[in-house]
Enzyme design. Structure first.
Site, PDB file in Angstrom:
ATOM      1  N   GLY A  76     -13.106 -14.462  -9.955  1.00  0.00           N
ATOM      2  CA  GLY A  76     -12.467 -14.314  -8.649  1.00  0.00           C
ATOM      3  C   GLY A  76     -13.093 -13.166  -7.901  1.00  0.00           C
ATOM      4  O   GLY A  76     -13.409 -12.114  -8.474  1.00  0.00           O
ATOM      5  N   GLY A  83     -11.798 -12.309  -4.643  1.00  0.00           N
ATOM      6  CA  GLY A  83     -10.900 -11.923  -3.554  1.00  0.00           C
ATOM      7  C   GLY A  83     -10.748 -10.416  -3.562  1.00  0.00           C
ATOM      8  O   GLY A  83     -11.534  -9.696  -4.197  1.00  0.00           O
ATOM      9  N   LEU A  84      -9.731  -9.917  -2.885  1.00  0.00           N
ATOM     10  CA  LEU A  84      -9.554  -8.467  -2.848  1.00  0.00           C
ATOM     11  C   LEU A  84      -9.471  -7.899  -4.249  1.00  0.00           C
ATOM     12  O   LEU A  84     -10.096  -6.888  -4.570  1.00  0.00           O
ATOM     13  CB  LEU A  84      -8.287  -8.127  -2.062  1.00  0.00           C
ATOM     14  CG  LEU A  84      -8.392  -8.370  -0.567  1.00  0.00           C
ATOM     15  CD1 LEU A  84      -7.107  -7.968   0.119  1.00  0.00           C
ATOM     16  CD2 LEU A  84      -9.562  -7.597   0.013  1.00  0.00           C
ATOM     17  N   ALA A  85      -8.722  -8.572  -5.115  1.00  0.00           N
ATOM     18  CA  ALA A  85      -8.547  -8.047  -6.467  1.00  0.00           C
ATOM     19  C   ALA A  85      -9.857  -8.114  -7.243  1.00  0.00           C
ATOM     20  O   ALA A  85     -10.298  -7.111  -7.821  1.00  0.00           O
ATOM     21  CB  ALA A  85      -7.447  -8.835  -7.178  1.00  0.00           C
ATOM     22  N   GLY A  86     -10.490  -9.265  -7.251  1.00  0.00           N
ATOM     23  CA  GLY A  86     -11.689  -9.451  -8.067  1.00  0.00           C
ATOM     24  C   GLY A  86     -12.874  -8.649  -7.579  1.00  0.00           C
ATOM     25  O   GLY A  86     -13.569  -7.983  -8.359  1.00  0.00           O
ATOM     26  N   SER A 110       1.419 -15.710  12.902  1.00  0.00           N
ATOM     27  CA  SER A 110       1.857 -14.400  12.435  1.00  0.00           C
ATOM     28  C   SER A 110       3.353 -14.173  12.665  1.00  0.00           C
ATOM     29  O   SER A 110       3.927 -14.529  13.684  1.00  0.00           O
ATOM     30  CB  SER A 110       1.074 -13.301  13.124  1.00  0.00           C
ATOM     31  OG  SER A 110       1.699 -12.075  12.856  1.00  0.00           O
ATOM     32  N   ARG A 143      11.941 -13.074   5.740  1.00  0.00           N
ATOM     33  CA  ARG A 143      11.312 -14.386   5.680  1.00  0.00           C
ATOM     34  C   ARG A 143      12.179 -15.460   5.036  1.00  0.00           C
ATOM     35  O   ARG A 143      12.316 -16.562   5.558  1.00  0.00           O
ATOM     36  CB  ARG A 143      10.006 -14.287   4.883  1.00  0.00           C
ATOM     37  CG  ARG A 143       8.950 -13.516   5.606  1.00  0.00           C
ATOM     38  CD  ARG A 143       7.689 -13.412   4.776  1.00  0.00           C
ATOM     39  NE  ARG A 143       6.685 -12.676   5.545  1.00  0.00           N
ATOM     40  CZ  ARG A 143       5.490 -12.350   5.091  1.00  0.00           C
ATOM     41  NH1 ARG A 143       5.126 -12.691   3.876  1.00  0.00           N
ATOM     42  NH2 ARG A 143       4.646 -11.691   5.853  1.00  0.00           N
ATOM     43  N   GLU A 160      -2.853 -11.678  -6.752  1.00  0.00           N
ATOM     44  CA  GLU A 160      -1.778 -12.656  -6.623  1.00  0.00           C
ATOM     45  C   GLU A 160      -1.597 -13.458  -7.921  1.00  0.00           C
ATOM     46  O   GLU A 160      -0.525 -14.002  -8.178  1.00  0.00           O
ATOM     47  CB  GLU A 160      -2.058 -13.596  -5.437  1.00  0.00           C
ATOM     48  CG  GLU A 160      -0.866 -14.473  -5.085  1.00  0.00           C
ATOM     49  CD  GLU A 160      -1.062 -15.313  -3.823  1.00  0.00           C
ATOM     50  OE1 GLU A 160      -1.951 -14.986  -3.012  1.00  0.00           O
ATOM     51  OE2 GLU A 160      -0.322 -16.291  -3.659  1.00  0.00           O
ATOM     52  N   LEU A 177      -2.041  -7.545   0.091  1.00  0.00           N
ATOM     53  CA  LEU A 177      -3.379  -6.968   0.222  1.00  0.00           C
ATOM     54  C   LEU A 177      -3.408  -5.625  -0.509  1.00  0.00           C
ATOM     55  O   LEU A 177      -4.344  -5.297  -1.234  1.00  0.00           O
ATOM     56  CB  LEU A 177      -3.728  -6.776   1.699  1.00  0.00           C
ATOM     57  CG  LEU A 177      -3.694  -8.056   2.545  1.00  0.00           C
ATOM     58  CD1 LEU A 177      -4.061  -7.744   3.993  1.00  0.00           C
ATOM     59  CD2 LEU A 177      -4.653  -9.094   1.985  1.00  0.00           C
TER      60      LEU A 177
END
Ligand code: FAD
Ligand code: HEM
Ligand code: FES
Lengths: 256, 229, 639
Positions: free
Chosen positions: C42, C44-47, C286, C332, C427, C443
């Site tokens: 991954g 993404g932000l994490a990976g 949004s 939400r 996530e 994020l």
């Protein structure tokens, strides 16, 4: 919305190519009963669903976010990268742009540096290699100062943001008569050149990235600005000017 | 350093722009001289004579100009060659038919016309010296002035010249603003002005140069040829 | 065989735990780091942040993603912003307040210690991103701008227009590419992880399919990090990218990693409604729109009049009516559920009756079109692009959609799963958000895990291991490879009648109905009967075209849907087991008299971590009790 939606029929002429070695050819398909509220990719989904049911190989195309932000999708439709609508990715192009009975010629982005892998899918790893040649600021995780210790003039910050909104889709290359990647490369060069954080590596960056860009076999810029016209994010060719200036300056002043 | 610069896409392009710009400056000077034709034979010939006074220096300038031209051509050749290769497989549909401007699209064409033109131009005026046979107008020997008048009284001579000037106009309306971009002067404040300048220079040079043959041709043919001179 | 759940939370006051852990963690000698290889799945932000940081520290890293470039991971799509307890606005924010808000926002179903650590490192994240050149919005003075987001009482959200996710990801991606350029990260794009290789009980490798050639490849290392994002696409329609999947985490689950709280899914209230059969995904609008838009439906059922023809007194502004103090800005889950209620009553609008109005006409009157355009211009354009109708003239139509999944692989405080050597970040893991995620905190969590947590905790693990040398020829690796290959061959051999999407849609609709915005025992039980049937039919009657040894998008999709069909069952099972309502999980049996969610802290203040026990078999439930020492448990109220 749906109340007004019309169904249309289209004739498609689509580039089919089994793999990178295959020569490729155009095949024709009918796209029937397409809802005008559908997106271009959803239209292709419908066609593919039909092809699968007939036991035929579906048309391969790249896509992921379908929101116009990941930069994965793209094809040239009737001579327009990402289709005829300005500032729109293919996934955000809706079928109400087209009219009943129209013929759509769908071709992959074409450039020697971005070879076709299958049908409409191209290999954009050249872009990654260009970024790896300097499109970053060398800071190690954790070794940084407080964010507000680096004030940035709002104007520069905004311009840097505009340049950084590039999604790396390669439409600029596809649309350029010379298959040049100057808009993509200059957007990254500019993004970092406009910020104080980007200054220490400014020369090194532009030299490295331009050299890699040339090595990949992209064409040269002839200031036709078709890249800007095709860019789904409206990235300005002013970035190219900035890179031209930076490049000459760096070449003649730095020791690299 | 220079080697790397010249082998890079941006470096090559900047050399093209630099040489092109030098030629534009030359053209502007050249035009100023040409327009003296409207002042009559004496003024025109005096200007030609004054140029000759420079002697060796004139040759240095000429060589410089030829070098500019040659370098421009060679680098264009290299760039265009790479550009042709960069596409790989061609598109089946014309690319972005409605957003490309004609002058931009036609740069190589207008450039090639220019090449052809410059060769004929040099043969006609630089390497052909005025003599009694080619520079006599209505019985008067008028030197370079006469040579020019006689050449343009010929419809083919003027037509070719006018076509070539169209090509120059086309080439330069794109080229002048393009130089600014190539060297990195593009910002929201000045670019609109630079673009306008480019069009003015393009049209101005084309119209200015074309005015000479048109003037000569129509005066020469429209009235008795001896109103000239 | 079942292991004890040991969360490894350090002793001591919550605010000292992370400092203590960092000090007590064993370190790997700098010279030895080179000898360890970490596989990061991954980008993404994490990976991307983890891979870059590990490489900076000296580890050898191999990084994988299924897209053509690391920069295209789904994190790119995040719009709103990222939280950090900087208190740059001087409005009283602090680490403790961010910690408190997040625990409360998660409806008291997350670990205090994890959340506190998240709040602590939030500031470092923003510093890091700015140093990388992330162009956050700024004020004229040149300093960073903030906004209040998702109903927070302080302005702690950093943003870059509507593209925060993109800008953060480009930052992490450039850090990654910097390490690629030095050769210490090796990049493998267009690779999909299909199996985890476990040797001697430890994660030692992965099997991936090369999506271009179709070849199966084995990569071995000393630890594996899964940073593969959320599983929202189990619902077929969601705001997730088309390729988002559960495959990597699910296959790891089948190899022994516990899956925690799979039923916690977040349904976002403001998305563009479904408008056709052909629809492939939903688009988020949004949340900030609710600041100036008023939500309403017609009073009368099945009112087919145009919005502008419905007089004021025949409109029901139901959020303002039911929640006078928060009005249109309720959280939400509440906004979503109420939209469902009015549509279920037959008051929904649009062609399908599954939409409510979000009306800007009052704001336009009050503030002028110019102001509204400045605030929401790009969103309005996007809406018009997709629907062909202009929000300046007609009210927007919106409906809730699946957006984020709080559940994921169970991890301890060190982000390690129940398989030693297998870490899970972003996530994909279950931590930090409890039963409901606050806006702008995913994020933050992805980057916290990747930049600041996993790089420390990995060292602690490796320093204590004595790992045997293994390579791709190890029998367990060979076995994993052949089982992945067999599965592919099996899919291609079925040659049935129905398309992959057809099955995916059927599963998605069922889950949306029975395990979506509100759930009840009967519905969940019904789903538990139906899912295995769909799955059985899938394996008998799906039509996957083409061959294994080529770029084959149908095959890719089929593999992902096959996993969703197994995973969906676990999700429903978890929802059935959790008889309380909490956060995104609303059990109709557990509500207050006023129809609000009712938690049951006595019986359900725990993490439900499931152990795999065979496809179709009853999974084993492990409970990790949640202890609240710093935040008092309270019922949320927004009346
Ligand atoms: C529309 C939208 C808006 C959002 N807005 C916000 C916001 O404003 N603020 C906020 O905080 N959060 C927001 N979120 C949530 C947030 O964006 C995500 O939760 C977060 O980015 C997830 O990051 P990640 O690194 O965990 O995973 P992802 O970014 O999803 O990355 C997953 C990676 O794993 C790879 N991968 C997946 N499966 C495999 C496999 N089998 N094999 C190999 N590789 C694999 C992919 O290639 C990708 O690189 C939003 C989400 C959506 C959908
Ligand atoms: C041999 C004849 C010529 C040819 C074939 C030619 C061709 C071209 C072409 C193809 C370009 C576009 C290059 C690119 O953008 O990649 C160009 C640019 C240019 N040309 Fe010429 N040209 C010729 C003669 C001239 C002359 C005589 C002048 C000047 C009077 C001139 C001035 C310029 C200028 C200023 C540019 C712009 C450079 C830039 O874009 O920055 N050229 N030429
Ligand atoms: S699919 Fe992501 S930009 Fe089109």
């Amino acid at each position: 919305m749906s109340n007004a939606a019309k169904k249309i029929n289209l004739n498609l002429k689509v580039w089919r190519q089994k793999n990178a070695e295959d020569k490729g050819y155009f095949d024709v398909y009918k796209a029937e009963g397409i809802d005008q509220d559908a997106s271009f990719l959803e239209m292709l989904d419908v066609v593919n669903e039909g092809l699968s049911k007939q036991g035929k190989d579906p048309i391969a195309f790249d896509h992921d976010c379908r929101e116009g932000i990941c930069g994965m999708c793209g094809a040239v439709v009737n001579g327009h990268a990402h289709g005829p609508k300005a500032k729109t990715t293919l996934c955000q192009l809706h079928m109400r742009t087209f009219s009943n009975g129209q013929t759509l010629v769908i071709e992959p982005f074409r450039s020697r540096a971005l070879p076709v892998q299958k049908d409409l899918i191209v290999d954009r790893s050249a872009f990654d290699r260009v970024i790896a040649s300097g499109g970053f600021i060398s800071v190690r995780t954790g070794s940084v100062q407080d964010a507000n210790n680096i004030p940035v003039e709002k104007k520069s910050a905004d311009l840097a943001f505009d340049a950084a909104s590039c999604i790396g889709c390669a439409a600029c290359v596809a649309a350029c008569p010379n298959a040049s990647a100057m808009l993509f490369v200059s957007a990254k060069v500019s993004h970092l050149a406009l910020l104080p954080q980007g200054q220490p590596e400014r020369s090194r960056r532009v030299l490295g990235m331009v050299e890699q860009m040339d090595t990949e076999g992209f064409g040269n810029c002839s200031n036709e600005y078709q890249c800007e016209a095709a860019c789904p994010k409206g990235i300005s060719v002013q970035n190219i000017a900035r890179m031209n200036r930076d490049y000459a300056h760096a070449r003649f002043t730095s020791e690299d | 350093m220079l080697k790397k610069y010249l082998s890079s896409s941006i470096g090559k392009k900047q050399i093209v722009a630099l040489t092109g710009l030098a030629m534009v400056l030359f053209l502007l000077a050249h035009l100023a001289g040409n327009l003296l034709i409207f002042k009559g034979a004496d003024a025109y010939n005096a200007y030609a004579a004054a140029l000759k006074e420079f002697g060796a220096l004139l040759w240095v300038a000429r060589l410089g100009l030829i070098a500019m031209f040659f370098i421009h051509f060679v680098f264009i050749f290299l760039l265009v060659k790479q550009n042709r290769q960069a596409r790989g497989v061609q598109y089946s549909e014309p690319l972005h038919a409605n957003t490309r401007s004609l002058s931009t699209k036609l740069m190589p064409v207008s450039g090639t016309i220019l090449l052809a033109y410059i060769i004929t131009h040099l043969m006609d005026f630089t390497f052909t010296h005025s003599n009694i046979a080619n520079a006599t107008v209505c019985g008067d020997y008028l030197g370079l002035y006469g040579l020019v008048v006689n050449h343009f009284s010929n419809p083919f001579g003027s037509l070719w010249y006018v076509i070539a000037m169209f090509a120059v106009g086309f080439h330069l309306t794109h080229a002048v603003q393009s130089v600014a971009q190539t060297f990195g002067w593009n910002n929201s404040k000045y670019t609109p002005f630079i673009k306008k300048t480019s069009v003015v220079v393009g049209i101005g040079i084309a119209a200015g140069f074309a005015a000479v043959p048109i003037y000569v041709f129509f005066l020469a043919c429209g009235t008795s040829s001896c109103t000239l001179g | 065989m079942s292991k004890q759940l040991e969360s490894h939370i350090p002793e001591g006051p919550v605010k000292d735990k992370w400092t203590k852990a960092k000090f007590e963690n064993k370190l790997v000698n700098p010279a030895n780091k080179r000898k360890f290889k970490v596989l990061v799945v991954g980008t993404g932000l994490a990976g991307a942040s983890a891979a870059a940081t590990l490489s900076e520290l000296g580890y050898q890293v191999q990084s994988f993603c299924f897209q053509d470039s690391p920069r295209r991971a789904h994190s790119i799509a995040a719009q709103g912003g990222i939280n950090a307890a900087k208190n740059y606005q001087g409005d009283g924010d602090s680490v403790h307040r961010l910690f408190y808000d997040t625990v409360k926002g998660g409806d008291f179903r997350s670990r205090e210690a994890n959340v506190h650590r998240l709040a602590e490192v939030s500031s470092n994240i923003v510093d890091q991103c700015v140093a990388q050149g992330v162009p956050f919005a700024r004020e004229y003075g040149g300093l960073l701008d903030n906004r209040s987001f998702g109903g927070a009482q302080v302005s702690r959200t950093f943003y870059a227009k509507g593209q925060t996710g993109q800008q953060l990801l480009i930052g992490a991606y450039s850090a990654l590419m910097k390490e690629v350029s030095t050769g210490s990260v090796e990049l493998f794009t267009r690779r999909e992880m299909l199996e985890l290789v476990v040797i001697d009980g430890k994660a030692r490798g992965i099997i991936v399919r090369n999506l271009i050639t179709g070849g199966m490849e084995t990569y071995m290392g000393d630890a594996v990090m899964l940073c593969t994002g959320g599983y929202g696409n189990v619902f077929y329609l969601s705001t997730n990218a088309m390729g988002s999947n559960v495959t990597a985490t699910w296959r790891a689950h089948k190899k022994g990693a516990y899956f925690a709280n799979p039923c916690y899914t977040q349904i976002h209230p403001t998305c563009i409604p479904v408008h056709g059969e052909y629809q492939s995904k939903l688009t988020l609008m949004s949340e900030s729109l609710r600041n100036d838009g008023r939500v309403w439906v017609p009073e009368a059922k099945n009112d087919k009049r145009k919005a502008s023809d419905i007089p004021e007194e025949e409109r029901d502004y139901y959020l303002e009516r039911k929640y006078p103090s928060f009005g249109n800005l309720v959280p939400r889950d509440i906004a979503s559920r109420n939209a469902k209620y009015v549509c279920d009553e037959g008051k929904g609008v649009g062609a399908t009756g599954l939409a409510v109005y979000l009306d800007f006409s009052d704001s336009i009157k009050r503030l002028g079109q110019k102001t509204i355009e400045n605030r929401y211009g790009n969103l309005f354009d996007m809406y018009e692009q997709i629907t062909g109708s202009s929000p300046y003239e007609e009210p927007m139509m919106i409906y809730p959609a699946v957006h984020y999944t709080m559940g994921g692989l169970w991890v301890d405080y060190n982000l390690m799963t129940s398989i030693p050597g297998l870490f899970c970040l972003g996530e994909a893991n279950f931590s930090d958000h409890g039963a409901n995620r606050l806006g702008a905190s995913a994020l933050m969590q992805g980057l916290s895990d990747g930049y600041f947590v996993a790089p420390y905790t990995l060292g602690n693990y490796l320093a204590q291991q004595d790992l045997a040398q293994v390579d791709a020829t190890h029998p367990d690796a060979v076995k994993a490879l052949s089982s992945a290959q067999e599965r592919i061959d099996k899919l291609l051999a079925i040659k049935g009648e129905r398309t992959v999407d057809d099955f995916h849609k059927e599963l998605g609709l069922l889950l949306w109905d029975k395990c979506g915005m509100s759930r009840n025992e009967a519905g969940l039980k019904e789903a538990l009967v139906k899912i295995p049937k769909i799955r059985d039919e899938f394996w008998e009657n799906v039509n996957v075209m083409g061959s294994p040894g080529e770029l084959n998008q149908t095959l890719e999709k089929a593999g992902r849907v096959a996993d969703f069909l197994e995973f969906g069952e676990l999700m429903v099972k978890d929802a059935l087991e959790r008889k309380e309502s909490c956060g995104g999980h609303f059990r109709e049996e557990s509500q207050t008299e006023g129809g609000e969610a009712l938690r049951d802290d006595e019986n359900f203040a725990h993490v439900a971590a499931w152990e795999f026990n065979g496809v179709g078999e009853v999974p084993i439930l492990h409970k990790e009790a949640l202890i609240f020492e710093n935040v008092a448990l309270a019922q949320r109220s927004y009346k």
